[in-house]
Design a protein around this motif. Structure first.
Motif, PDB file in Angstrom:
ATOM      1  N   UNK A 171      -2.252 -17.475   2.075  1.00 35.19           N
ATOM      2  CA  UNK A 171      -1.267 -16.447   1.740  1.00 35.19           C
ATOM      3  C   UNK A 171      -0.326 -16.926   0.628  1.00 35.19           C
ATOM      4  N   UNK A 172      -0.092 -16.064  -0.362  1.00 30.06           N
ATOM      5  CA  UNK A 172       0.819 -16.410  -1.446  1.00 30.06           C
ATOM      6  C   UNK A 172       0.149 -17.100  -2.624  1.00 30.06           C
ATOM      7  N   UNK A 173      -1.140 -17.465  -2.470  1.00 30.50           N
ATOM      8  CA  UNK A 173      -1.826 -18.111  -3.596  1.00 30.50           C
ATOM      9  C   UNK A 173      -2.235 -17.067  -4.640  1.00 30.50           C
ATOM     10  N   UNK A 174      -2.282 -17.479  -5.932  1.00 27.65           N
ATOM     11  CA  UNK A 174      -2.673 -16.523  -6.981  1.00 27.65           C
ATOM     12  C   UNK A 174      -4.104 -16.050  -6.782  1.00 27.65           C
ATOM     13  N   UNK A 175      -4.279 -14.741  -6.936  1.00 27.68           N
ATOM     14  CA  UNK A 175      -5.589 -14.147  -6.650  1.00 27.68           C
ATOM     15  C   UNK A 175      -6.137 -13.451  -7.896  1.00 27.68           C
ATOM     16  N   UNK A 176      -5.329 -12.531  -8.450  1.00 32.31           N
ATOM     17  CA  UNK A 176      -5.748 -11.778  -9.629  1.00 32.31           C
ATOM     18  C   UNK A 176      -4.814 -12.032 -10.800  1.00 32.31           C
ATOM     19  N   UNK A 177      -5.343 -11.719 -11.994  1.00 27.61           N
ATOM     20  CA  UNK A 177      -4.478 -11.634 -13.162  1.00 27.61           C
ATOM     21  C   UNK A 177      -4.679 -10.246 -13.747  1.00 27.61           C
ATOM     22  N   UNK A 178      -3.586  -9.535 -14.029  1.00 26.90           N
ATOM     23  CA  UNK A 178      -3.729  -8.198 -14.601  1.00 26.90           C
ATOM     24  C   UNK A 178      -4.023  -8.319 -16.092  1.00 26.90           C
ATOM     25  N   UNK A 179      -4.422  -7.195 -16.708  1.00 29.02           N
ATOM     26  CA  UNK A 179      -4.777  -7.234 -18.124  1.00 29.02           C
ATOM     27  C   UNK A 179      -3.574  -7.488 -19.012  1.00 29.02           C
ATOM     28  N   UNK A 180      -2.385  -7.251 -18.473  1.00 33.33           N
ATOM     29  CA  UNK A 180      -1.195  -7.552 -19.271  1.00 33.33           C
ATOM     30  C   UNK A 180      -0.710  -8.982 -19.016  1.00 33.33           C
ATOM     31  N   UNK A 181      -1.424  -9.715 -18.158  1.00 33.25           N
ATOM     32  CA  UNK A 181      -1.110 -11.129 -18.005  1.00 33.25           C
ATOM     33  C   UNK A 181      -0.348 -11.500 -16.739  1.00 33.25           C
ATOM     34  N   UNK A 182      -0.007 -10.506 -15.890  1.00 30.44           N
ATOM     35  CA  UNK A 182       0.726 -10.849 -14.665  1.00 30.44           C
ATOM     36  C   UNK A 182      -0.204 -11.372 -13.566  1.00 30.44           C
ATOM     37  N   UNK A 183       0.369 -12.187 -12.702  1.00 32.28           N
ATOM     38  CA  UNK A 183      -0.397 -12.769 -11.613  1.00 32.28           C
ATOM     39  C   UNK A 183      -0.118 -12.008 -10.322  1.00 32.28           C
ATOM     40  N   UNK A 184      -1.172 -11.664  -9.620  1.00 32.02           N
ATOM     41  CA  UNK A 184      -1.038 -10.992  -8.329  1.00 32.02           C
ATOM     42  C   UNK A 184      -1.449 -11.983  -7.250  1.00 32.02           C
ATOM     43  N   UNK A 185      -0.579 -12.139  -6.248  1.00 31.45           N
ATOM     44  CA  UNK A 185      -0.860 -13.129  -5.211  1.00 31.45           C
ATOM     45  C   UNK A 185      -1.581 -12.515  -4.020  1.00 31.45           C
ATOM     46  N   UNK A 186      -2.258 -13.352  -3.291  1.00 39.21           N
ATOM     47  CA  UNK A 186      -2.931 -12.912  -2.067  1.00 39.21           C
ATOM     48  C   UNK A 186      -1.879 -12.611  -1.007  1.00 39.21           C
ATOM     49  N   UNK A 187      -1.898 -11.361  -0.518  1.00 42.09           N
ATOM     50  CA  UNK A 187      -0.835 -10.874   0.349  1.00 42.09           C
ATOM     51  C   UNK A 187      -1.188 -10.956   1.831  1.00 42.09           C
ATOM     52  N   UNK A 188      -2.400 -11.400   2.146  1.00 40.74           N
ATOM     53  CA  UNK A 188      -2.807 -11.459   3.542  1.00 40.74           C
ATOM     54  C   UNK A 188      -1.959 -12.432   4.341  1.00 40.74           C
ATOM     55  N   UNK A 189      -1.975 -12.277   5.667  1.00 41.69           N
ATOM     56  CA  UNK A 189      -1.165 -13.138   6.529  1.00 41.69           C
ATOM     57  C   UNK A 189      -1.947 -14.390   6.932  1.00 41.69           C
ATOM     58  N   UNK A 190      -3.262 -14.336   6.746  1.00 40.30           N
ATOM     59  CA  UNK A 190      -4.118 -15.413   7.257  1.00 40.30           C
ATOM     60  C   UNK A 190      -4.899 -16.071   6.113  1.00 40.30           C
TER      61      UNK A 190
END
Lengths: 320, 320
Positions: A253-272
């Protein structure tokens, strides 16, 4: 069967008819080329494997066009509903082809069905050699998996369990004898429409070890095996991936998962913390599935026909 | 132009109209997503680059279907013959689209053509960032290349020269002003139909540096550059590759090159050590081209407008 005591050895009938299929997706070339190679007269040697080993290209039209499918995904056409529904003349080519294959290798769910179906696939994900099966107590399949693990120690290998009922199971391998020896080895990373020598060689080796195991099994020798199985939850997105190539690494949880096309990082939101796989599989873009997730768990596999029990970590399926 | 003395600084007109194109091959997704991103209103900032910067998706139908092309390869439709031949109603979609693009960005060979065309591509080969141009004395293009090399020192970068005449040149970039600023950055490895964040990010960065260079050039500041250029000979085979991912490594006579499906190794039979590239590019299977070869040579690039000369190794084209 799954409820049986695993410390009792299992006695199973001989695997007298088996099939190795390639080109179920026409642009997954390792299986296409391997089946073509095995069909050459000089390679059709008798090796004490299944009494009848059928090699076939599942979707020859798609193979010819080097495309995943012509009208619709063949590997979603093997549900009871699709195989047994009314056939209109304008139906997709793959519906007809699925019925042909069901006549040849099935009929699904019947005693006449082949004993073992091994349907060869590639993936663009970095998944190594990965068995996918509808059962977590398919002892034949698990023993074959364990045999390959032993024989190919340098190849990363996982066993994934998709918890789908026989009736709802949709892929080609599901028309084999239910509960035994129906599996899709996926191997990657390899771009669809491409062939890489290391991937091809590993697949060829894997198929040979499978034949060896069947041969050994049919001769009555015992084998002890164990396996790793997951099932997966799909994310409805196909952003760019930071997790590229990190299949089967633990995602916290909280680790970087995706990068958007504009360059932002989306983190893994799961609890497990879970294991990601099928990361960036090209063919799943259309479905909006960017990756799958699995929980690891332990399964026990009985010996065949009369040896001790062993257990290993496996991956658990997470429903959507 | 190519015969000019390289120690004389070159004075070139301002680059007032430029185009960045993606999706010329609809399944090469980095350019598709980058152009879409750059078309968003918030990203259309004025940065002193070309007075007019056009972003476009070259083959929107192929993009929609996520396929290389619908009827025929668009990036082979920009010869004089195809652009100016008779147009029948049943002609392939890409022929019509090529003519539309020629009206928009050309006409090819005319003074009205845009000053700079950058057509974004991906490859399944391990080629890093690779410029392909029809000229080895396109100073604008060479200077942009050198600027990117300086700005992105961690990205492997090569400049390839395809020695094709203007009349025979067939790709979209060839309709820009001949001899200046027509190039195809290829970037890989990335499976077609997939998008990888590192490849996307490098392409985005490269395009931004190109805009910066144009901005700097238009403002009259000087830039010194140099480049590496090859051209290629295709092998008429598509066996498995031992040389996988070894693009731009020197291939010596007698070194293993291919592996056959039965497991034999085929050695490189050439008499001269050469550089292989486009190794295992998926889209070239149909043409029977397994890889391309290049000789490295040195070119000198004059300064713009008034600085010293520099020279670097480049790759020489080998005709078939």
């Amino acid at each position: 069967l799954c409820q049986m005591q695993v410390d009792e050895p299992v006695r199973l009938p001989r695997l007298s008819r088996a099939a190795v299929c390639g080109g179920t997706h026409g642009n997954e070339l390792s299986g296409v080329y391997l089946v073509r190679e095995m069909l050459k007269p000089e390679n059709r040697k008798e090796d004490g494997g299944p009494a009848s080993l059928l090699m076939l290209l599942s979707n020859p039209r798609a193979v010819q066009q080097c495309t995943r499918y012509v009208d619709t995904d063949l590997n979603r056409c093997f549900t009871h509903a699709t195989l047994n529904g009314p056939a209109s003349e304008g139906a997709p080519y793959e519906i007809f082809r699925a019925r042909e294959l069901n006549n040849l290798l099935g009929p699904k769910g019947s005693r006449a069905a082949v004993d073992l179906i091994c349907d060869l696939h590639n993936t663009t994900a970095n998944m190594g050699l990965c068995f996918i099966a509808y059962s977590d107590c398919d002892w034949v399949c698990l023993h074959i998996f364990r045999h390959l693990q032993k024989q190919m120690p340098d190849t990363p290998m996982r066993f994934i369990h998709f918890d789908v009922s026989t009736k709802e199971s949709y892929s080609l391998d599901s028309i084999g004898k239910h509960g035994f020896g129906e599996f899709l080895p996926f191997i990657g990373p390899q771009p669809h429409g491409c062939i890489k020598s290391n991937i091809y060689t590993a697949m060829r080796e894997g198929v040979q070890h499978m034949r060896d195991w069947v041969s050994c099994f049919n001769s009555g020798e015992s084998n002890v095996s164990m396996a790793q199985l997951p099932v997966c939850r799909g994310f409805k997105t196909s952003k760019c991936f930071l997790s590229q190539d990190r299949d089967f690494c633990l995602l916290r949880p909280g680790e970087p998962l995706f990068q958007t096309f504009s360059g932002e990082t989306v983190k893994y939101q799961g609890a497990e913390a879970l294991y990601a796989f099928f990361i960036n599989e090209c063919a799943y873009y259309k479905k909006g599935i960017a990756l799958s997730l699995a929980r690891k768990r332990r399964v026990s596999v009985p010996s065949i026909p009369s040896v001790s029990i062993s257990s290993r970590f496996i991956y658990i399926y997470l429903s959507m």
